[in-house]
Motif scaffolding. Structure first.
Motif: not given
Length: 566
Positions: A271-274, A302-303, A217-222, A293-299
């Motif tokens: 989303a950052a992990i995806l 998400l809102p 991790w870098g920043d909080i969502f990075e 593909g699974h990451a795209v489906n989950l993204l």
């Protein structure tokens, strides 16, 4: 191995003899997935006897062999009945180390349950065999699904996964726990809500995904993804994909509108992990695409407001930069889309999620839209080739606009329409009116204009010299410069031309009267409708007068009495 002989040994309760006979049976049937009907009743009796046998105190080696046999027997969906009872599921869950989490459990009882789970995790082979058997039984039996739900096995699995994450226990055998959790949430929609709400499954599985992938991790969502890092091993990628599949199930119906601050932070963290999943590599190329593909489906679940973290990574020396923004994630999505389009298999399942994700991202994020437009719809130079012909991403997407699957063609058209800022003339320029007609008709834009999207007023369309030189010669229907065609009426007299026109009118009139075709037109609001519904009152009166005249002088009769050759 004779099943009747095994049944006799089980009745006698001789562990060593039972173990020896089951070893032979398992060896003979280890690769058997299709069973004959002749011994179906014997297999049912064997399943019932084994469940009863497992209820007594056995040596661990005998327990393991019995569970292996049950796993093999559970593959036969027609003989799985004795394994689908509440007693059988409860017995197997005990061997799996899955203990129900009751609704009103006291803290002391939960602590005791945690201790039992830690103890059971030591004997992973027995645990794994039992979980595998439960997976087969749940997959093959509705009754087993009911009993698993009533016994709250999903909550027990959630407790075990939480302990595994907190204690850093060995991940060996964890895959089958995840597979069972996936099956339960896939087959029983009500359990998705239970896992997401009561067991805080989204946070639990996000933590488990993070502990599996170990992102930096870098920043909080990075997440700082090192593209030169070693690829994920087979086991790690397999676990990660199973987690993503469960997360997809339990986020499928989440509210994508307004989310509270706590949920928004959780979704952004996920989303950052995806994003990291989209950029890393697996040992096998096919595994890399499957993980993406699974990451795209989950993204896509998400809102949309929480996906801003996909572009939040800092710009580095080996990143793709556009307008001071890191576009590595968008490049990965485009590459993923291109590979899926090249395979041209199961397009609805494999392509529509990434098309929808790119469309919604482009609609709300100006920099993403401009970057995608640059990559997919660069300034038009080749004006002599149909838009759907070629190997560029634009050509492939235009081809999808006439696909037989409605969802596929709508998603492809929607993406291109948004990249054109929902401008009809620009959309037709890049796709041709023939390809664009479906979306324009659905949107009520056949007469031109713009869609309802809100975009900046800045001009982005830069026409090339090649396009400007040929613009007036481009056929708007096909979207290319057509070769000059010979005039079919060349050499005909005016009378002959008139008779050909009357012949055509007569043919259309007959098709319309016999209801083989129905004339349509474009309404004032740009939608297709019956021709009479699209006309003004004056035009309708003129049409009625023409019909009265046609009754007096039928075009067909005029043709028949004409001396001119047709």
């Amino acid at each position: 191995m004779n099943v009747q002989q095994i049944l006799e040994s089980l009745d006698l309760g001789e562990q060593e003899r039972v173990q020896a006979e089951l070893v032979l049976y398992n060896k003979e049937n280890s690769e058997c997935f299709f069973f004959s009907t002749e011994e179906r009743e014997k297999r049912k009796k064997l399943s019932q006897a084994l469940i009863k046998f497992l209820a007594v105190d056995l040596q661990p080696s005998c327990q393991l062999i019995c569970l292996e046999t049950i796993r093999i027997l559970s593959r036969d969906r027609h003989a799985v009945g004795p394994l689908s009872t509440e007693e059988a599921i409860s017995t197997l869950a005990g061997y799996a180390g899955i203990h129900s989490k009751t609704e009103h459990a006291s803290p002391e009882k939960e602590q005791s349950s945690a201790s039992i789970l830690k103890f059971n995790l030591r004997d992973m082979e027995i645990n794994s065999e039992a979980v595998k058997a439960i997976c087969n039984i749940v997959y093959n039996s509705l009754a087993a699904q009911d009993h698993a739900a009533n016994l709250r096995l999903l909550s027990g699995l959630a407790v075990r996964l939480k302990i595994s994450t907190e204690t850093g226990a060995s991940p060996r055998g964890l895959f089958y726990d995840l597979r069972l959790m996936f099956l339960l949430t896939a087959l029983r929609p009500e359990l998705r809500v239970q896992l997401a709400k009561e067991d805080r499954g989204i946070a639990l599985l996000t933590d488990l995904l993070e502990s599996t992938l170990k992102p930096r991790w870098g920043d909080i969502f990075e997440v700082l993804t090192d593209k030169a890092a070693p690829p994920l091993s087979h086991d790690v990628s397999e676990r990660a994909m199973e987690i993503l599949k469960i997360l997809f199930n339990i986020t499928f119906n989440i509210n994508k509108g307004v989310v509270d601050e706590e949920d928004a932070a959780l979704y952004r963290h996920l989303a950052a992990i995806l994003r990291h999943c989209l950029l890393i590599q697996c040992e096998e190329e096919d595994r890399t695409e499957e993980l993406q593909g699974h990451a795209v489906n989950l993204l896509a679940n998400l809102p949309l407001g929480c996906l801003d973290v996909l572009l939040a990574a800092r710009v580095g020396h080996n990143t793709v930069e556009y307008l001071d923004i890191n576009m590595d994630c968008v490049v990965a999505l485009l590459g993923f889309l291109n590979r899926r389009l090249d395979r041209a298999q199961k397009l609805k399942e494999r392509v529509t999620p990434v098309l929808n994700l790119l469309t919604e991202s482009a609609r709300v994020h100006r920099e993403t839209r401009k970057f995608l437009r640059m990559k997919i719809l660069p300034p038009l130079r080749d004006v002599h080739t149909r838009p759907e012909v070629g190997s560029t991403l634009r050509n492939k997407l235009v081809r999808l606009m006439t696909h037989v699957d409605t969802d596929v063609k709508q998603c492809a058209a929607e993406l291109l329409f948004v990249l054109c800022k929902e401008n009809v003339s620009r959309f037709v320029k890049y796709t041709g009116y023939g390809n664009a007609a479906g979306l324009l008709a659905a949107r009520g834009l056949l007469a031109g204009g713009r869609g309802e999207g809100v975009y900046s007023d800045e001009e982005e369309d830069t026409d090339t010299e090649e396009y400007l030189e040929s613009r007036n010669r481009i056929n708007p229907v096909t979207g290319r410069v057509e070769m000059p065609q010979p005039n079919p009426m060349e050499g005909m007299t005016e009378e002959q031309k008139e008779m050909e026109a009357l012949k055509l009118v007569s043919m259309f009139d007959r098709l319309s009267r016999e209801q083989i075709i129905e004339p349509f037109g474009v309404t004032v609001d740009g939608r297709l409708a019956r021709l009479k519904d699209t006309m003004t009152d004056n035009a309708m009166q003129e049409l009625e007068n023409e019909e009265d005249e046609e009754e007096e002088e039928d075009p067909q009769a005029k043709l028949e009495h004409s001396e001119e050759p047709l």
